[in-house]
Design an enzyme around this catalytic site. Sequence first.
Site, PDB file in Angstrom:
ATOM      1  N   CYS A  31      70.685  65.829 -47.337  1.00  0.00           N
ATOM      2  CA  CYS A  31      69.641  66.832 -46.034  1.00  0.00           C
ATOM      3  C   CYS A  31      68.331  66.827 -45.911  1.00  0.00           C
ATOM      4  O   CYS A  31      67.726  66.778 -47.240  1.00  0.00           O
ATOM      5  CB  CYS A  31      69.961  68.169 -45.819  1.00  0.00           C
ATOM      6  SG  CYS A  31      72.086  67.927 -45.974  1.00  0.00           S
ATOM      7  N   TYR A 170      82.648  59.879 -44.691  1.00  0.00           N
ATOM      8  CA  TYR A 170      81.815  61.131 -46.277  1.00  0.00           C
ATOM      9  C   TYR A 170      82.795  61.616 -45.707  1.00  0.00           C
ATOM     10  O   TYR A 170      83.733  62.051 -45.212  1.00  0.00           O
ATOM     11  CB  TYR A 170      80.792  61.631 -45.339  1.00  0.00           C
ATOM     12  CG  TYR A 170      80.659  63.070 -45.653  1.00  0.00           C
ATOM     13  CD1 TYR A 170      79.714  62.823 -47.372  1.00  0.00           C
ATOM     14  CD2 TYR A 170      79.683  63.914 -44.943  1.00  0.00           C
ATOM     15  CE1 TYR A 170      79.567  64.271 -47.506  1.00  0.00           C
ATOM     16  CE2 TYR A 170      79.471  65.315 -45.536  1.00  0.00           C
ATOM     17  CZ  TYR A 170      79.116  65.139 -46.861  1.00  0.00           C
ATOM     18  OH  TYR A 170      78.664  66.023 -47.764  1.00  0.00           O
ATOM     19  N   HIS A 173      81.074  67.380 -50.470  1.00  0.00           N
ATOM     20  CA  HIS A 173      80.903  68.712 -50.198  1.00  0.00           C
ATOM     21  C   HIS A 173      81.838  69.339 -50.101  1.00  0.00           C
ATOM     22  O   HIS A 173      81.561  69.972 -48.674  1.00  0.00           O
ATOM     23  CB  HIS A 173      79.688  68.242 -49.719  1.00  0.00           C
ATOM     24  CG  HIS A 173      79.095  68.035 -50.487  1.00  0.00           C
ATOM     25  ND1 HIS A 173      78.286  66.607 -50.037  1.00  0.00           N
ATOM     26  CD2 HIS A 173      78.965  67.864 -52.019  1.00  0.00           C
ATOM     27  CE1 HIS A 173      77.225  66.175 -50.883  1.00  0.00           C
ATOM     28  NE2 HIS A 173      77.819  66.338 -52.094  1.00  0.00           N
ATOM     29  N   ASP A 266      77.556  69.636 -56.934  1.00  0.00           N
ATOM     30  CA  ASP A 266      76.962  68.691 -57.264  1.00  0.00           C
ATOM     31  C   ASP A 266      75.301  67.840 -57.352  1.00  0.00           C
ATOM     32  O   ASP A 266      74.657  67.686 -58.289  1.00  0.00           O
ATOM     33  CB  ASP A 266      76.888  67.432 -55.430  1.00  0.00           C
ATOM     34  CG  ASP A 266      76.129  65.969 -54.993  1.00  0.00           C
ATOM     35  OD1 ASP A 266      76.583  65.528 -56.146  1.00  0.00           O
ATOM     36  OD2 ASP A 266      76.861  65.682 -54.771  1.00  0.00           O
TER      37      ASP A 266
END
Length: 697
Positions: A31, A170, A173, A266
């Site tokens: 991000c 993806y 997370h 992470d």
Amino acid sequence: MPRDPRFDILFEPVKIGPVTARNRFYQVPHCSGMGYRYPNAEAHLRGMKAEGGWAVVSTQEAEIHPTSDLTPANEARLWDEGDMPALSAVTARIHDHGSLAAIQLVHNGLHVANRFSRMIPLAPSHAVSDSLDPVQARAMDKADIADMRRWYRNAALRARKAGFDIVYLYAGHDMSVLQHFLSRRHNDRSDEYGGSFENRLRLFREIMEDTREAIGDTCALAVRLAVDELMGPAGITSEGEGKDIIAALAELPDLWDVNLSDWSNDSQTARFSEEGYQEPYIRFVKSVTTKPVVGVGRYTSPDSMVRVVRQGVLDFIGAARPSIADPYLPKKIEEGRIDDIRECIGCNICASGDNTNVPMRCTQNPTIGEEWRKGWHPEIIASMPAPEPALIIGGGPAGLEAARALSQRGVDVVLAEGSGEWGGRVARECRLPGLATWGRVRDWRIGQLSTKVNAELYLHSPLSAEDVLQYGIPHVAIATGASWRCDGVGRTHRRPLEFLAEGALVSPDALLAEGAQAVSERGPVVVFDDDSFYMGSVLAELLAKAGRLVTFVTPEPQVSPWSKNTLEQGRVQKRLIDLGVEIIPAMSLAGRTKDRLDLACVYSGKIRSIDCDTLVPVTARLPDETLWRDLKAREADWADAGIKTVVRLGDCLAPGLIAAAVYSGHQYARTYQQQVDSDRVPFLREDIATLQDLPSS
Ligand code: ADP
Ligand code: SF4
């Protein structure tokens, strides 16, 4: 300088399905806070990584449909054709520098509240959205599953059209519907998409096949997978289903990008983990697939990078933060300039940008996010033809960065530091538990300055106004920092609390200077934290580790609430609990005797009294502006002394983050000898630019 041959292995090309990465440096999706709302900023940011030598440069997560709406977060978007120009601009800038462009497609499932689109979130089973909003996701039926597959396919087609070389699915997370279907925690379906492992894997497998078909044979398919959620049997583990997923799908994608889930696991900070902290969890991956593997772990040392490749842990050195702190990291290794690498300190101020929905900033790299709007390059600053000399007073982050960047511009700089060591607050703070890497803020700048013939550096040089006038250097920057206040004034108490002086008071500065011995061993020490970031908790940790009985009092409902933005809050609170620190939330200070402290409930005002031998108030800081005031008092003498400008930088102007001090020093150097027009917005704004393209009414 030529590259050290021991790093040659990092520059080998690696095939990813139909495309080839020119080296092993891989900027994984991260991000930036500059997604769909700031497309120019985003494109220039990613282009800079490619320019700096990252062979693969990825976007952040790209929402594929309005049922996946992370507003107010500002990620990439691929809802329809309208999002294409922004993404094409990203791929164009990455391709300009010969790198591969990757996009991370996501449907966020139950992770979103769809605040902007007002659509109902979708999940494998009925579930509360994990956004904290009073919103529930609904269980997807077969028609929804067909929609989801089509949305992914459409997004993949658009991604290819926008010029991406690698298309990611993806499942990481805990933020993606693909992971939600995989997870026993989120999926309690009884049809062929739930229950057994094969069933929970079904949607992922189908969407992989659909995506492969959509992107054809010119684009690579990558998977980003959470191999361990650090929840033991309640979640995916690297010994259990994490491994099973990769074994089952081993050869289907062209690349495996593996990491820990959730984001706080992470992107752990240096306070809680060392370089390479993910290795124990991802080491197995190459034994179950022949496809290239990328992973992360805050790698900044080229020797560690070589080791993980040689040991067969990874094929690519994945990086988000190291590429933010130094977009030129690969180039510097390639050119044999190891000492020039600006190493990430692992503070997660970058993550705080995304978490507060603004373009990211970085403690080490003041130019990040400013590539487009200010035209700042991380390595290049225009040199000045005949600059006038500068005197910088104070060798903390602000003064060091100002001196470094000015010397890079060709300005003759004198840097004077009053104490016997460089670094100011970072020199002190890096001695606190877990913060050793913060010393890199100082080390990199001192390293750079030591190579400059036009920079004179003086320690043990506390300057007075008289000294400054006598030197007569035309441009003076005062970066004398700030000190913690001891009167209780902060967010909660806006007026001084006189009763604090009824008992022993120790300031955070005394602890920073002397360590835990600044506090007597007699009775309980109370840390009152009204600052809400790291300092209160780290001082409590220091004292508890030194055997003091510590009580942590805060007006907030939890310890260090702002550290949620740096993804640390849970770990901070746990650490204090593990150290036996008593935590008393939601209390302000109400009164004091020699050995007792009265606390008032912030909601009810109800008083509670606790034992307190020593109080450490961590509330706010005041600028150290004596020198500034003394010089201002003699402004009439400046011209005769040859002084043209005097400014304040960093904490001396307004105490803030280390990142803000570095930025302040850098900004000073960029605008040196310029008249700054404070009526003008000092950067480009893309929202206004967009509106200007519309016909006027
Ligand atoms: P910032 O974060 O803004 O860089 P710091 O507090 O980290 O601020 O650093 C300020 C530095 O300035 C400290 O190292 C301090 O010793 C130094 N300093 C303060 N006053 C003077 C002075 N009069 N002359 C020289 N150095 C000073
Ligand atoms: Fe590293 Fe901190 Fe910069 Fe993030 S903000 S890249 S953690 S130095």
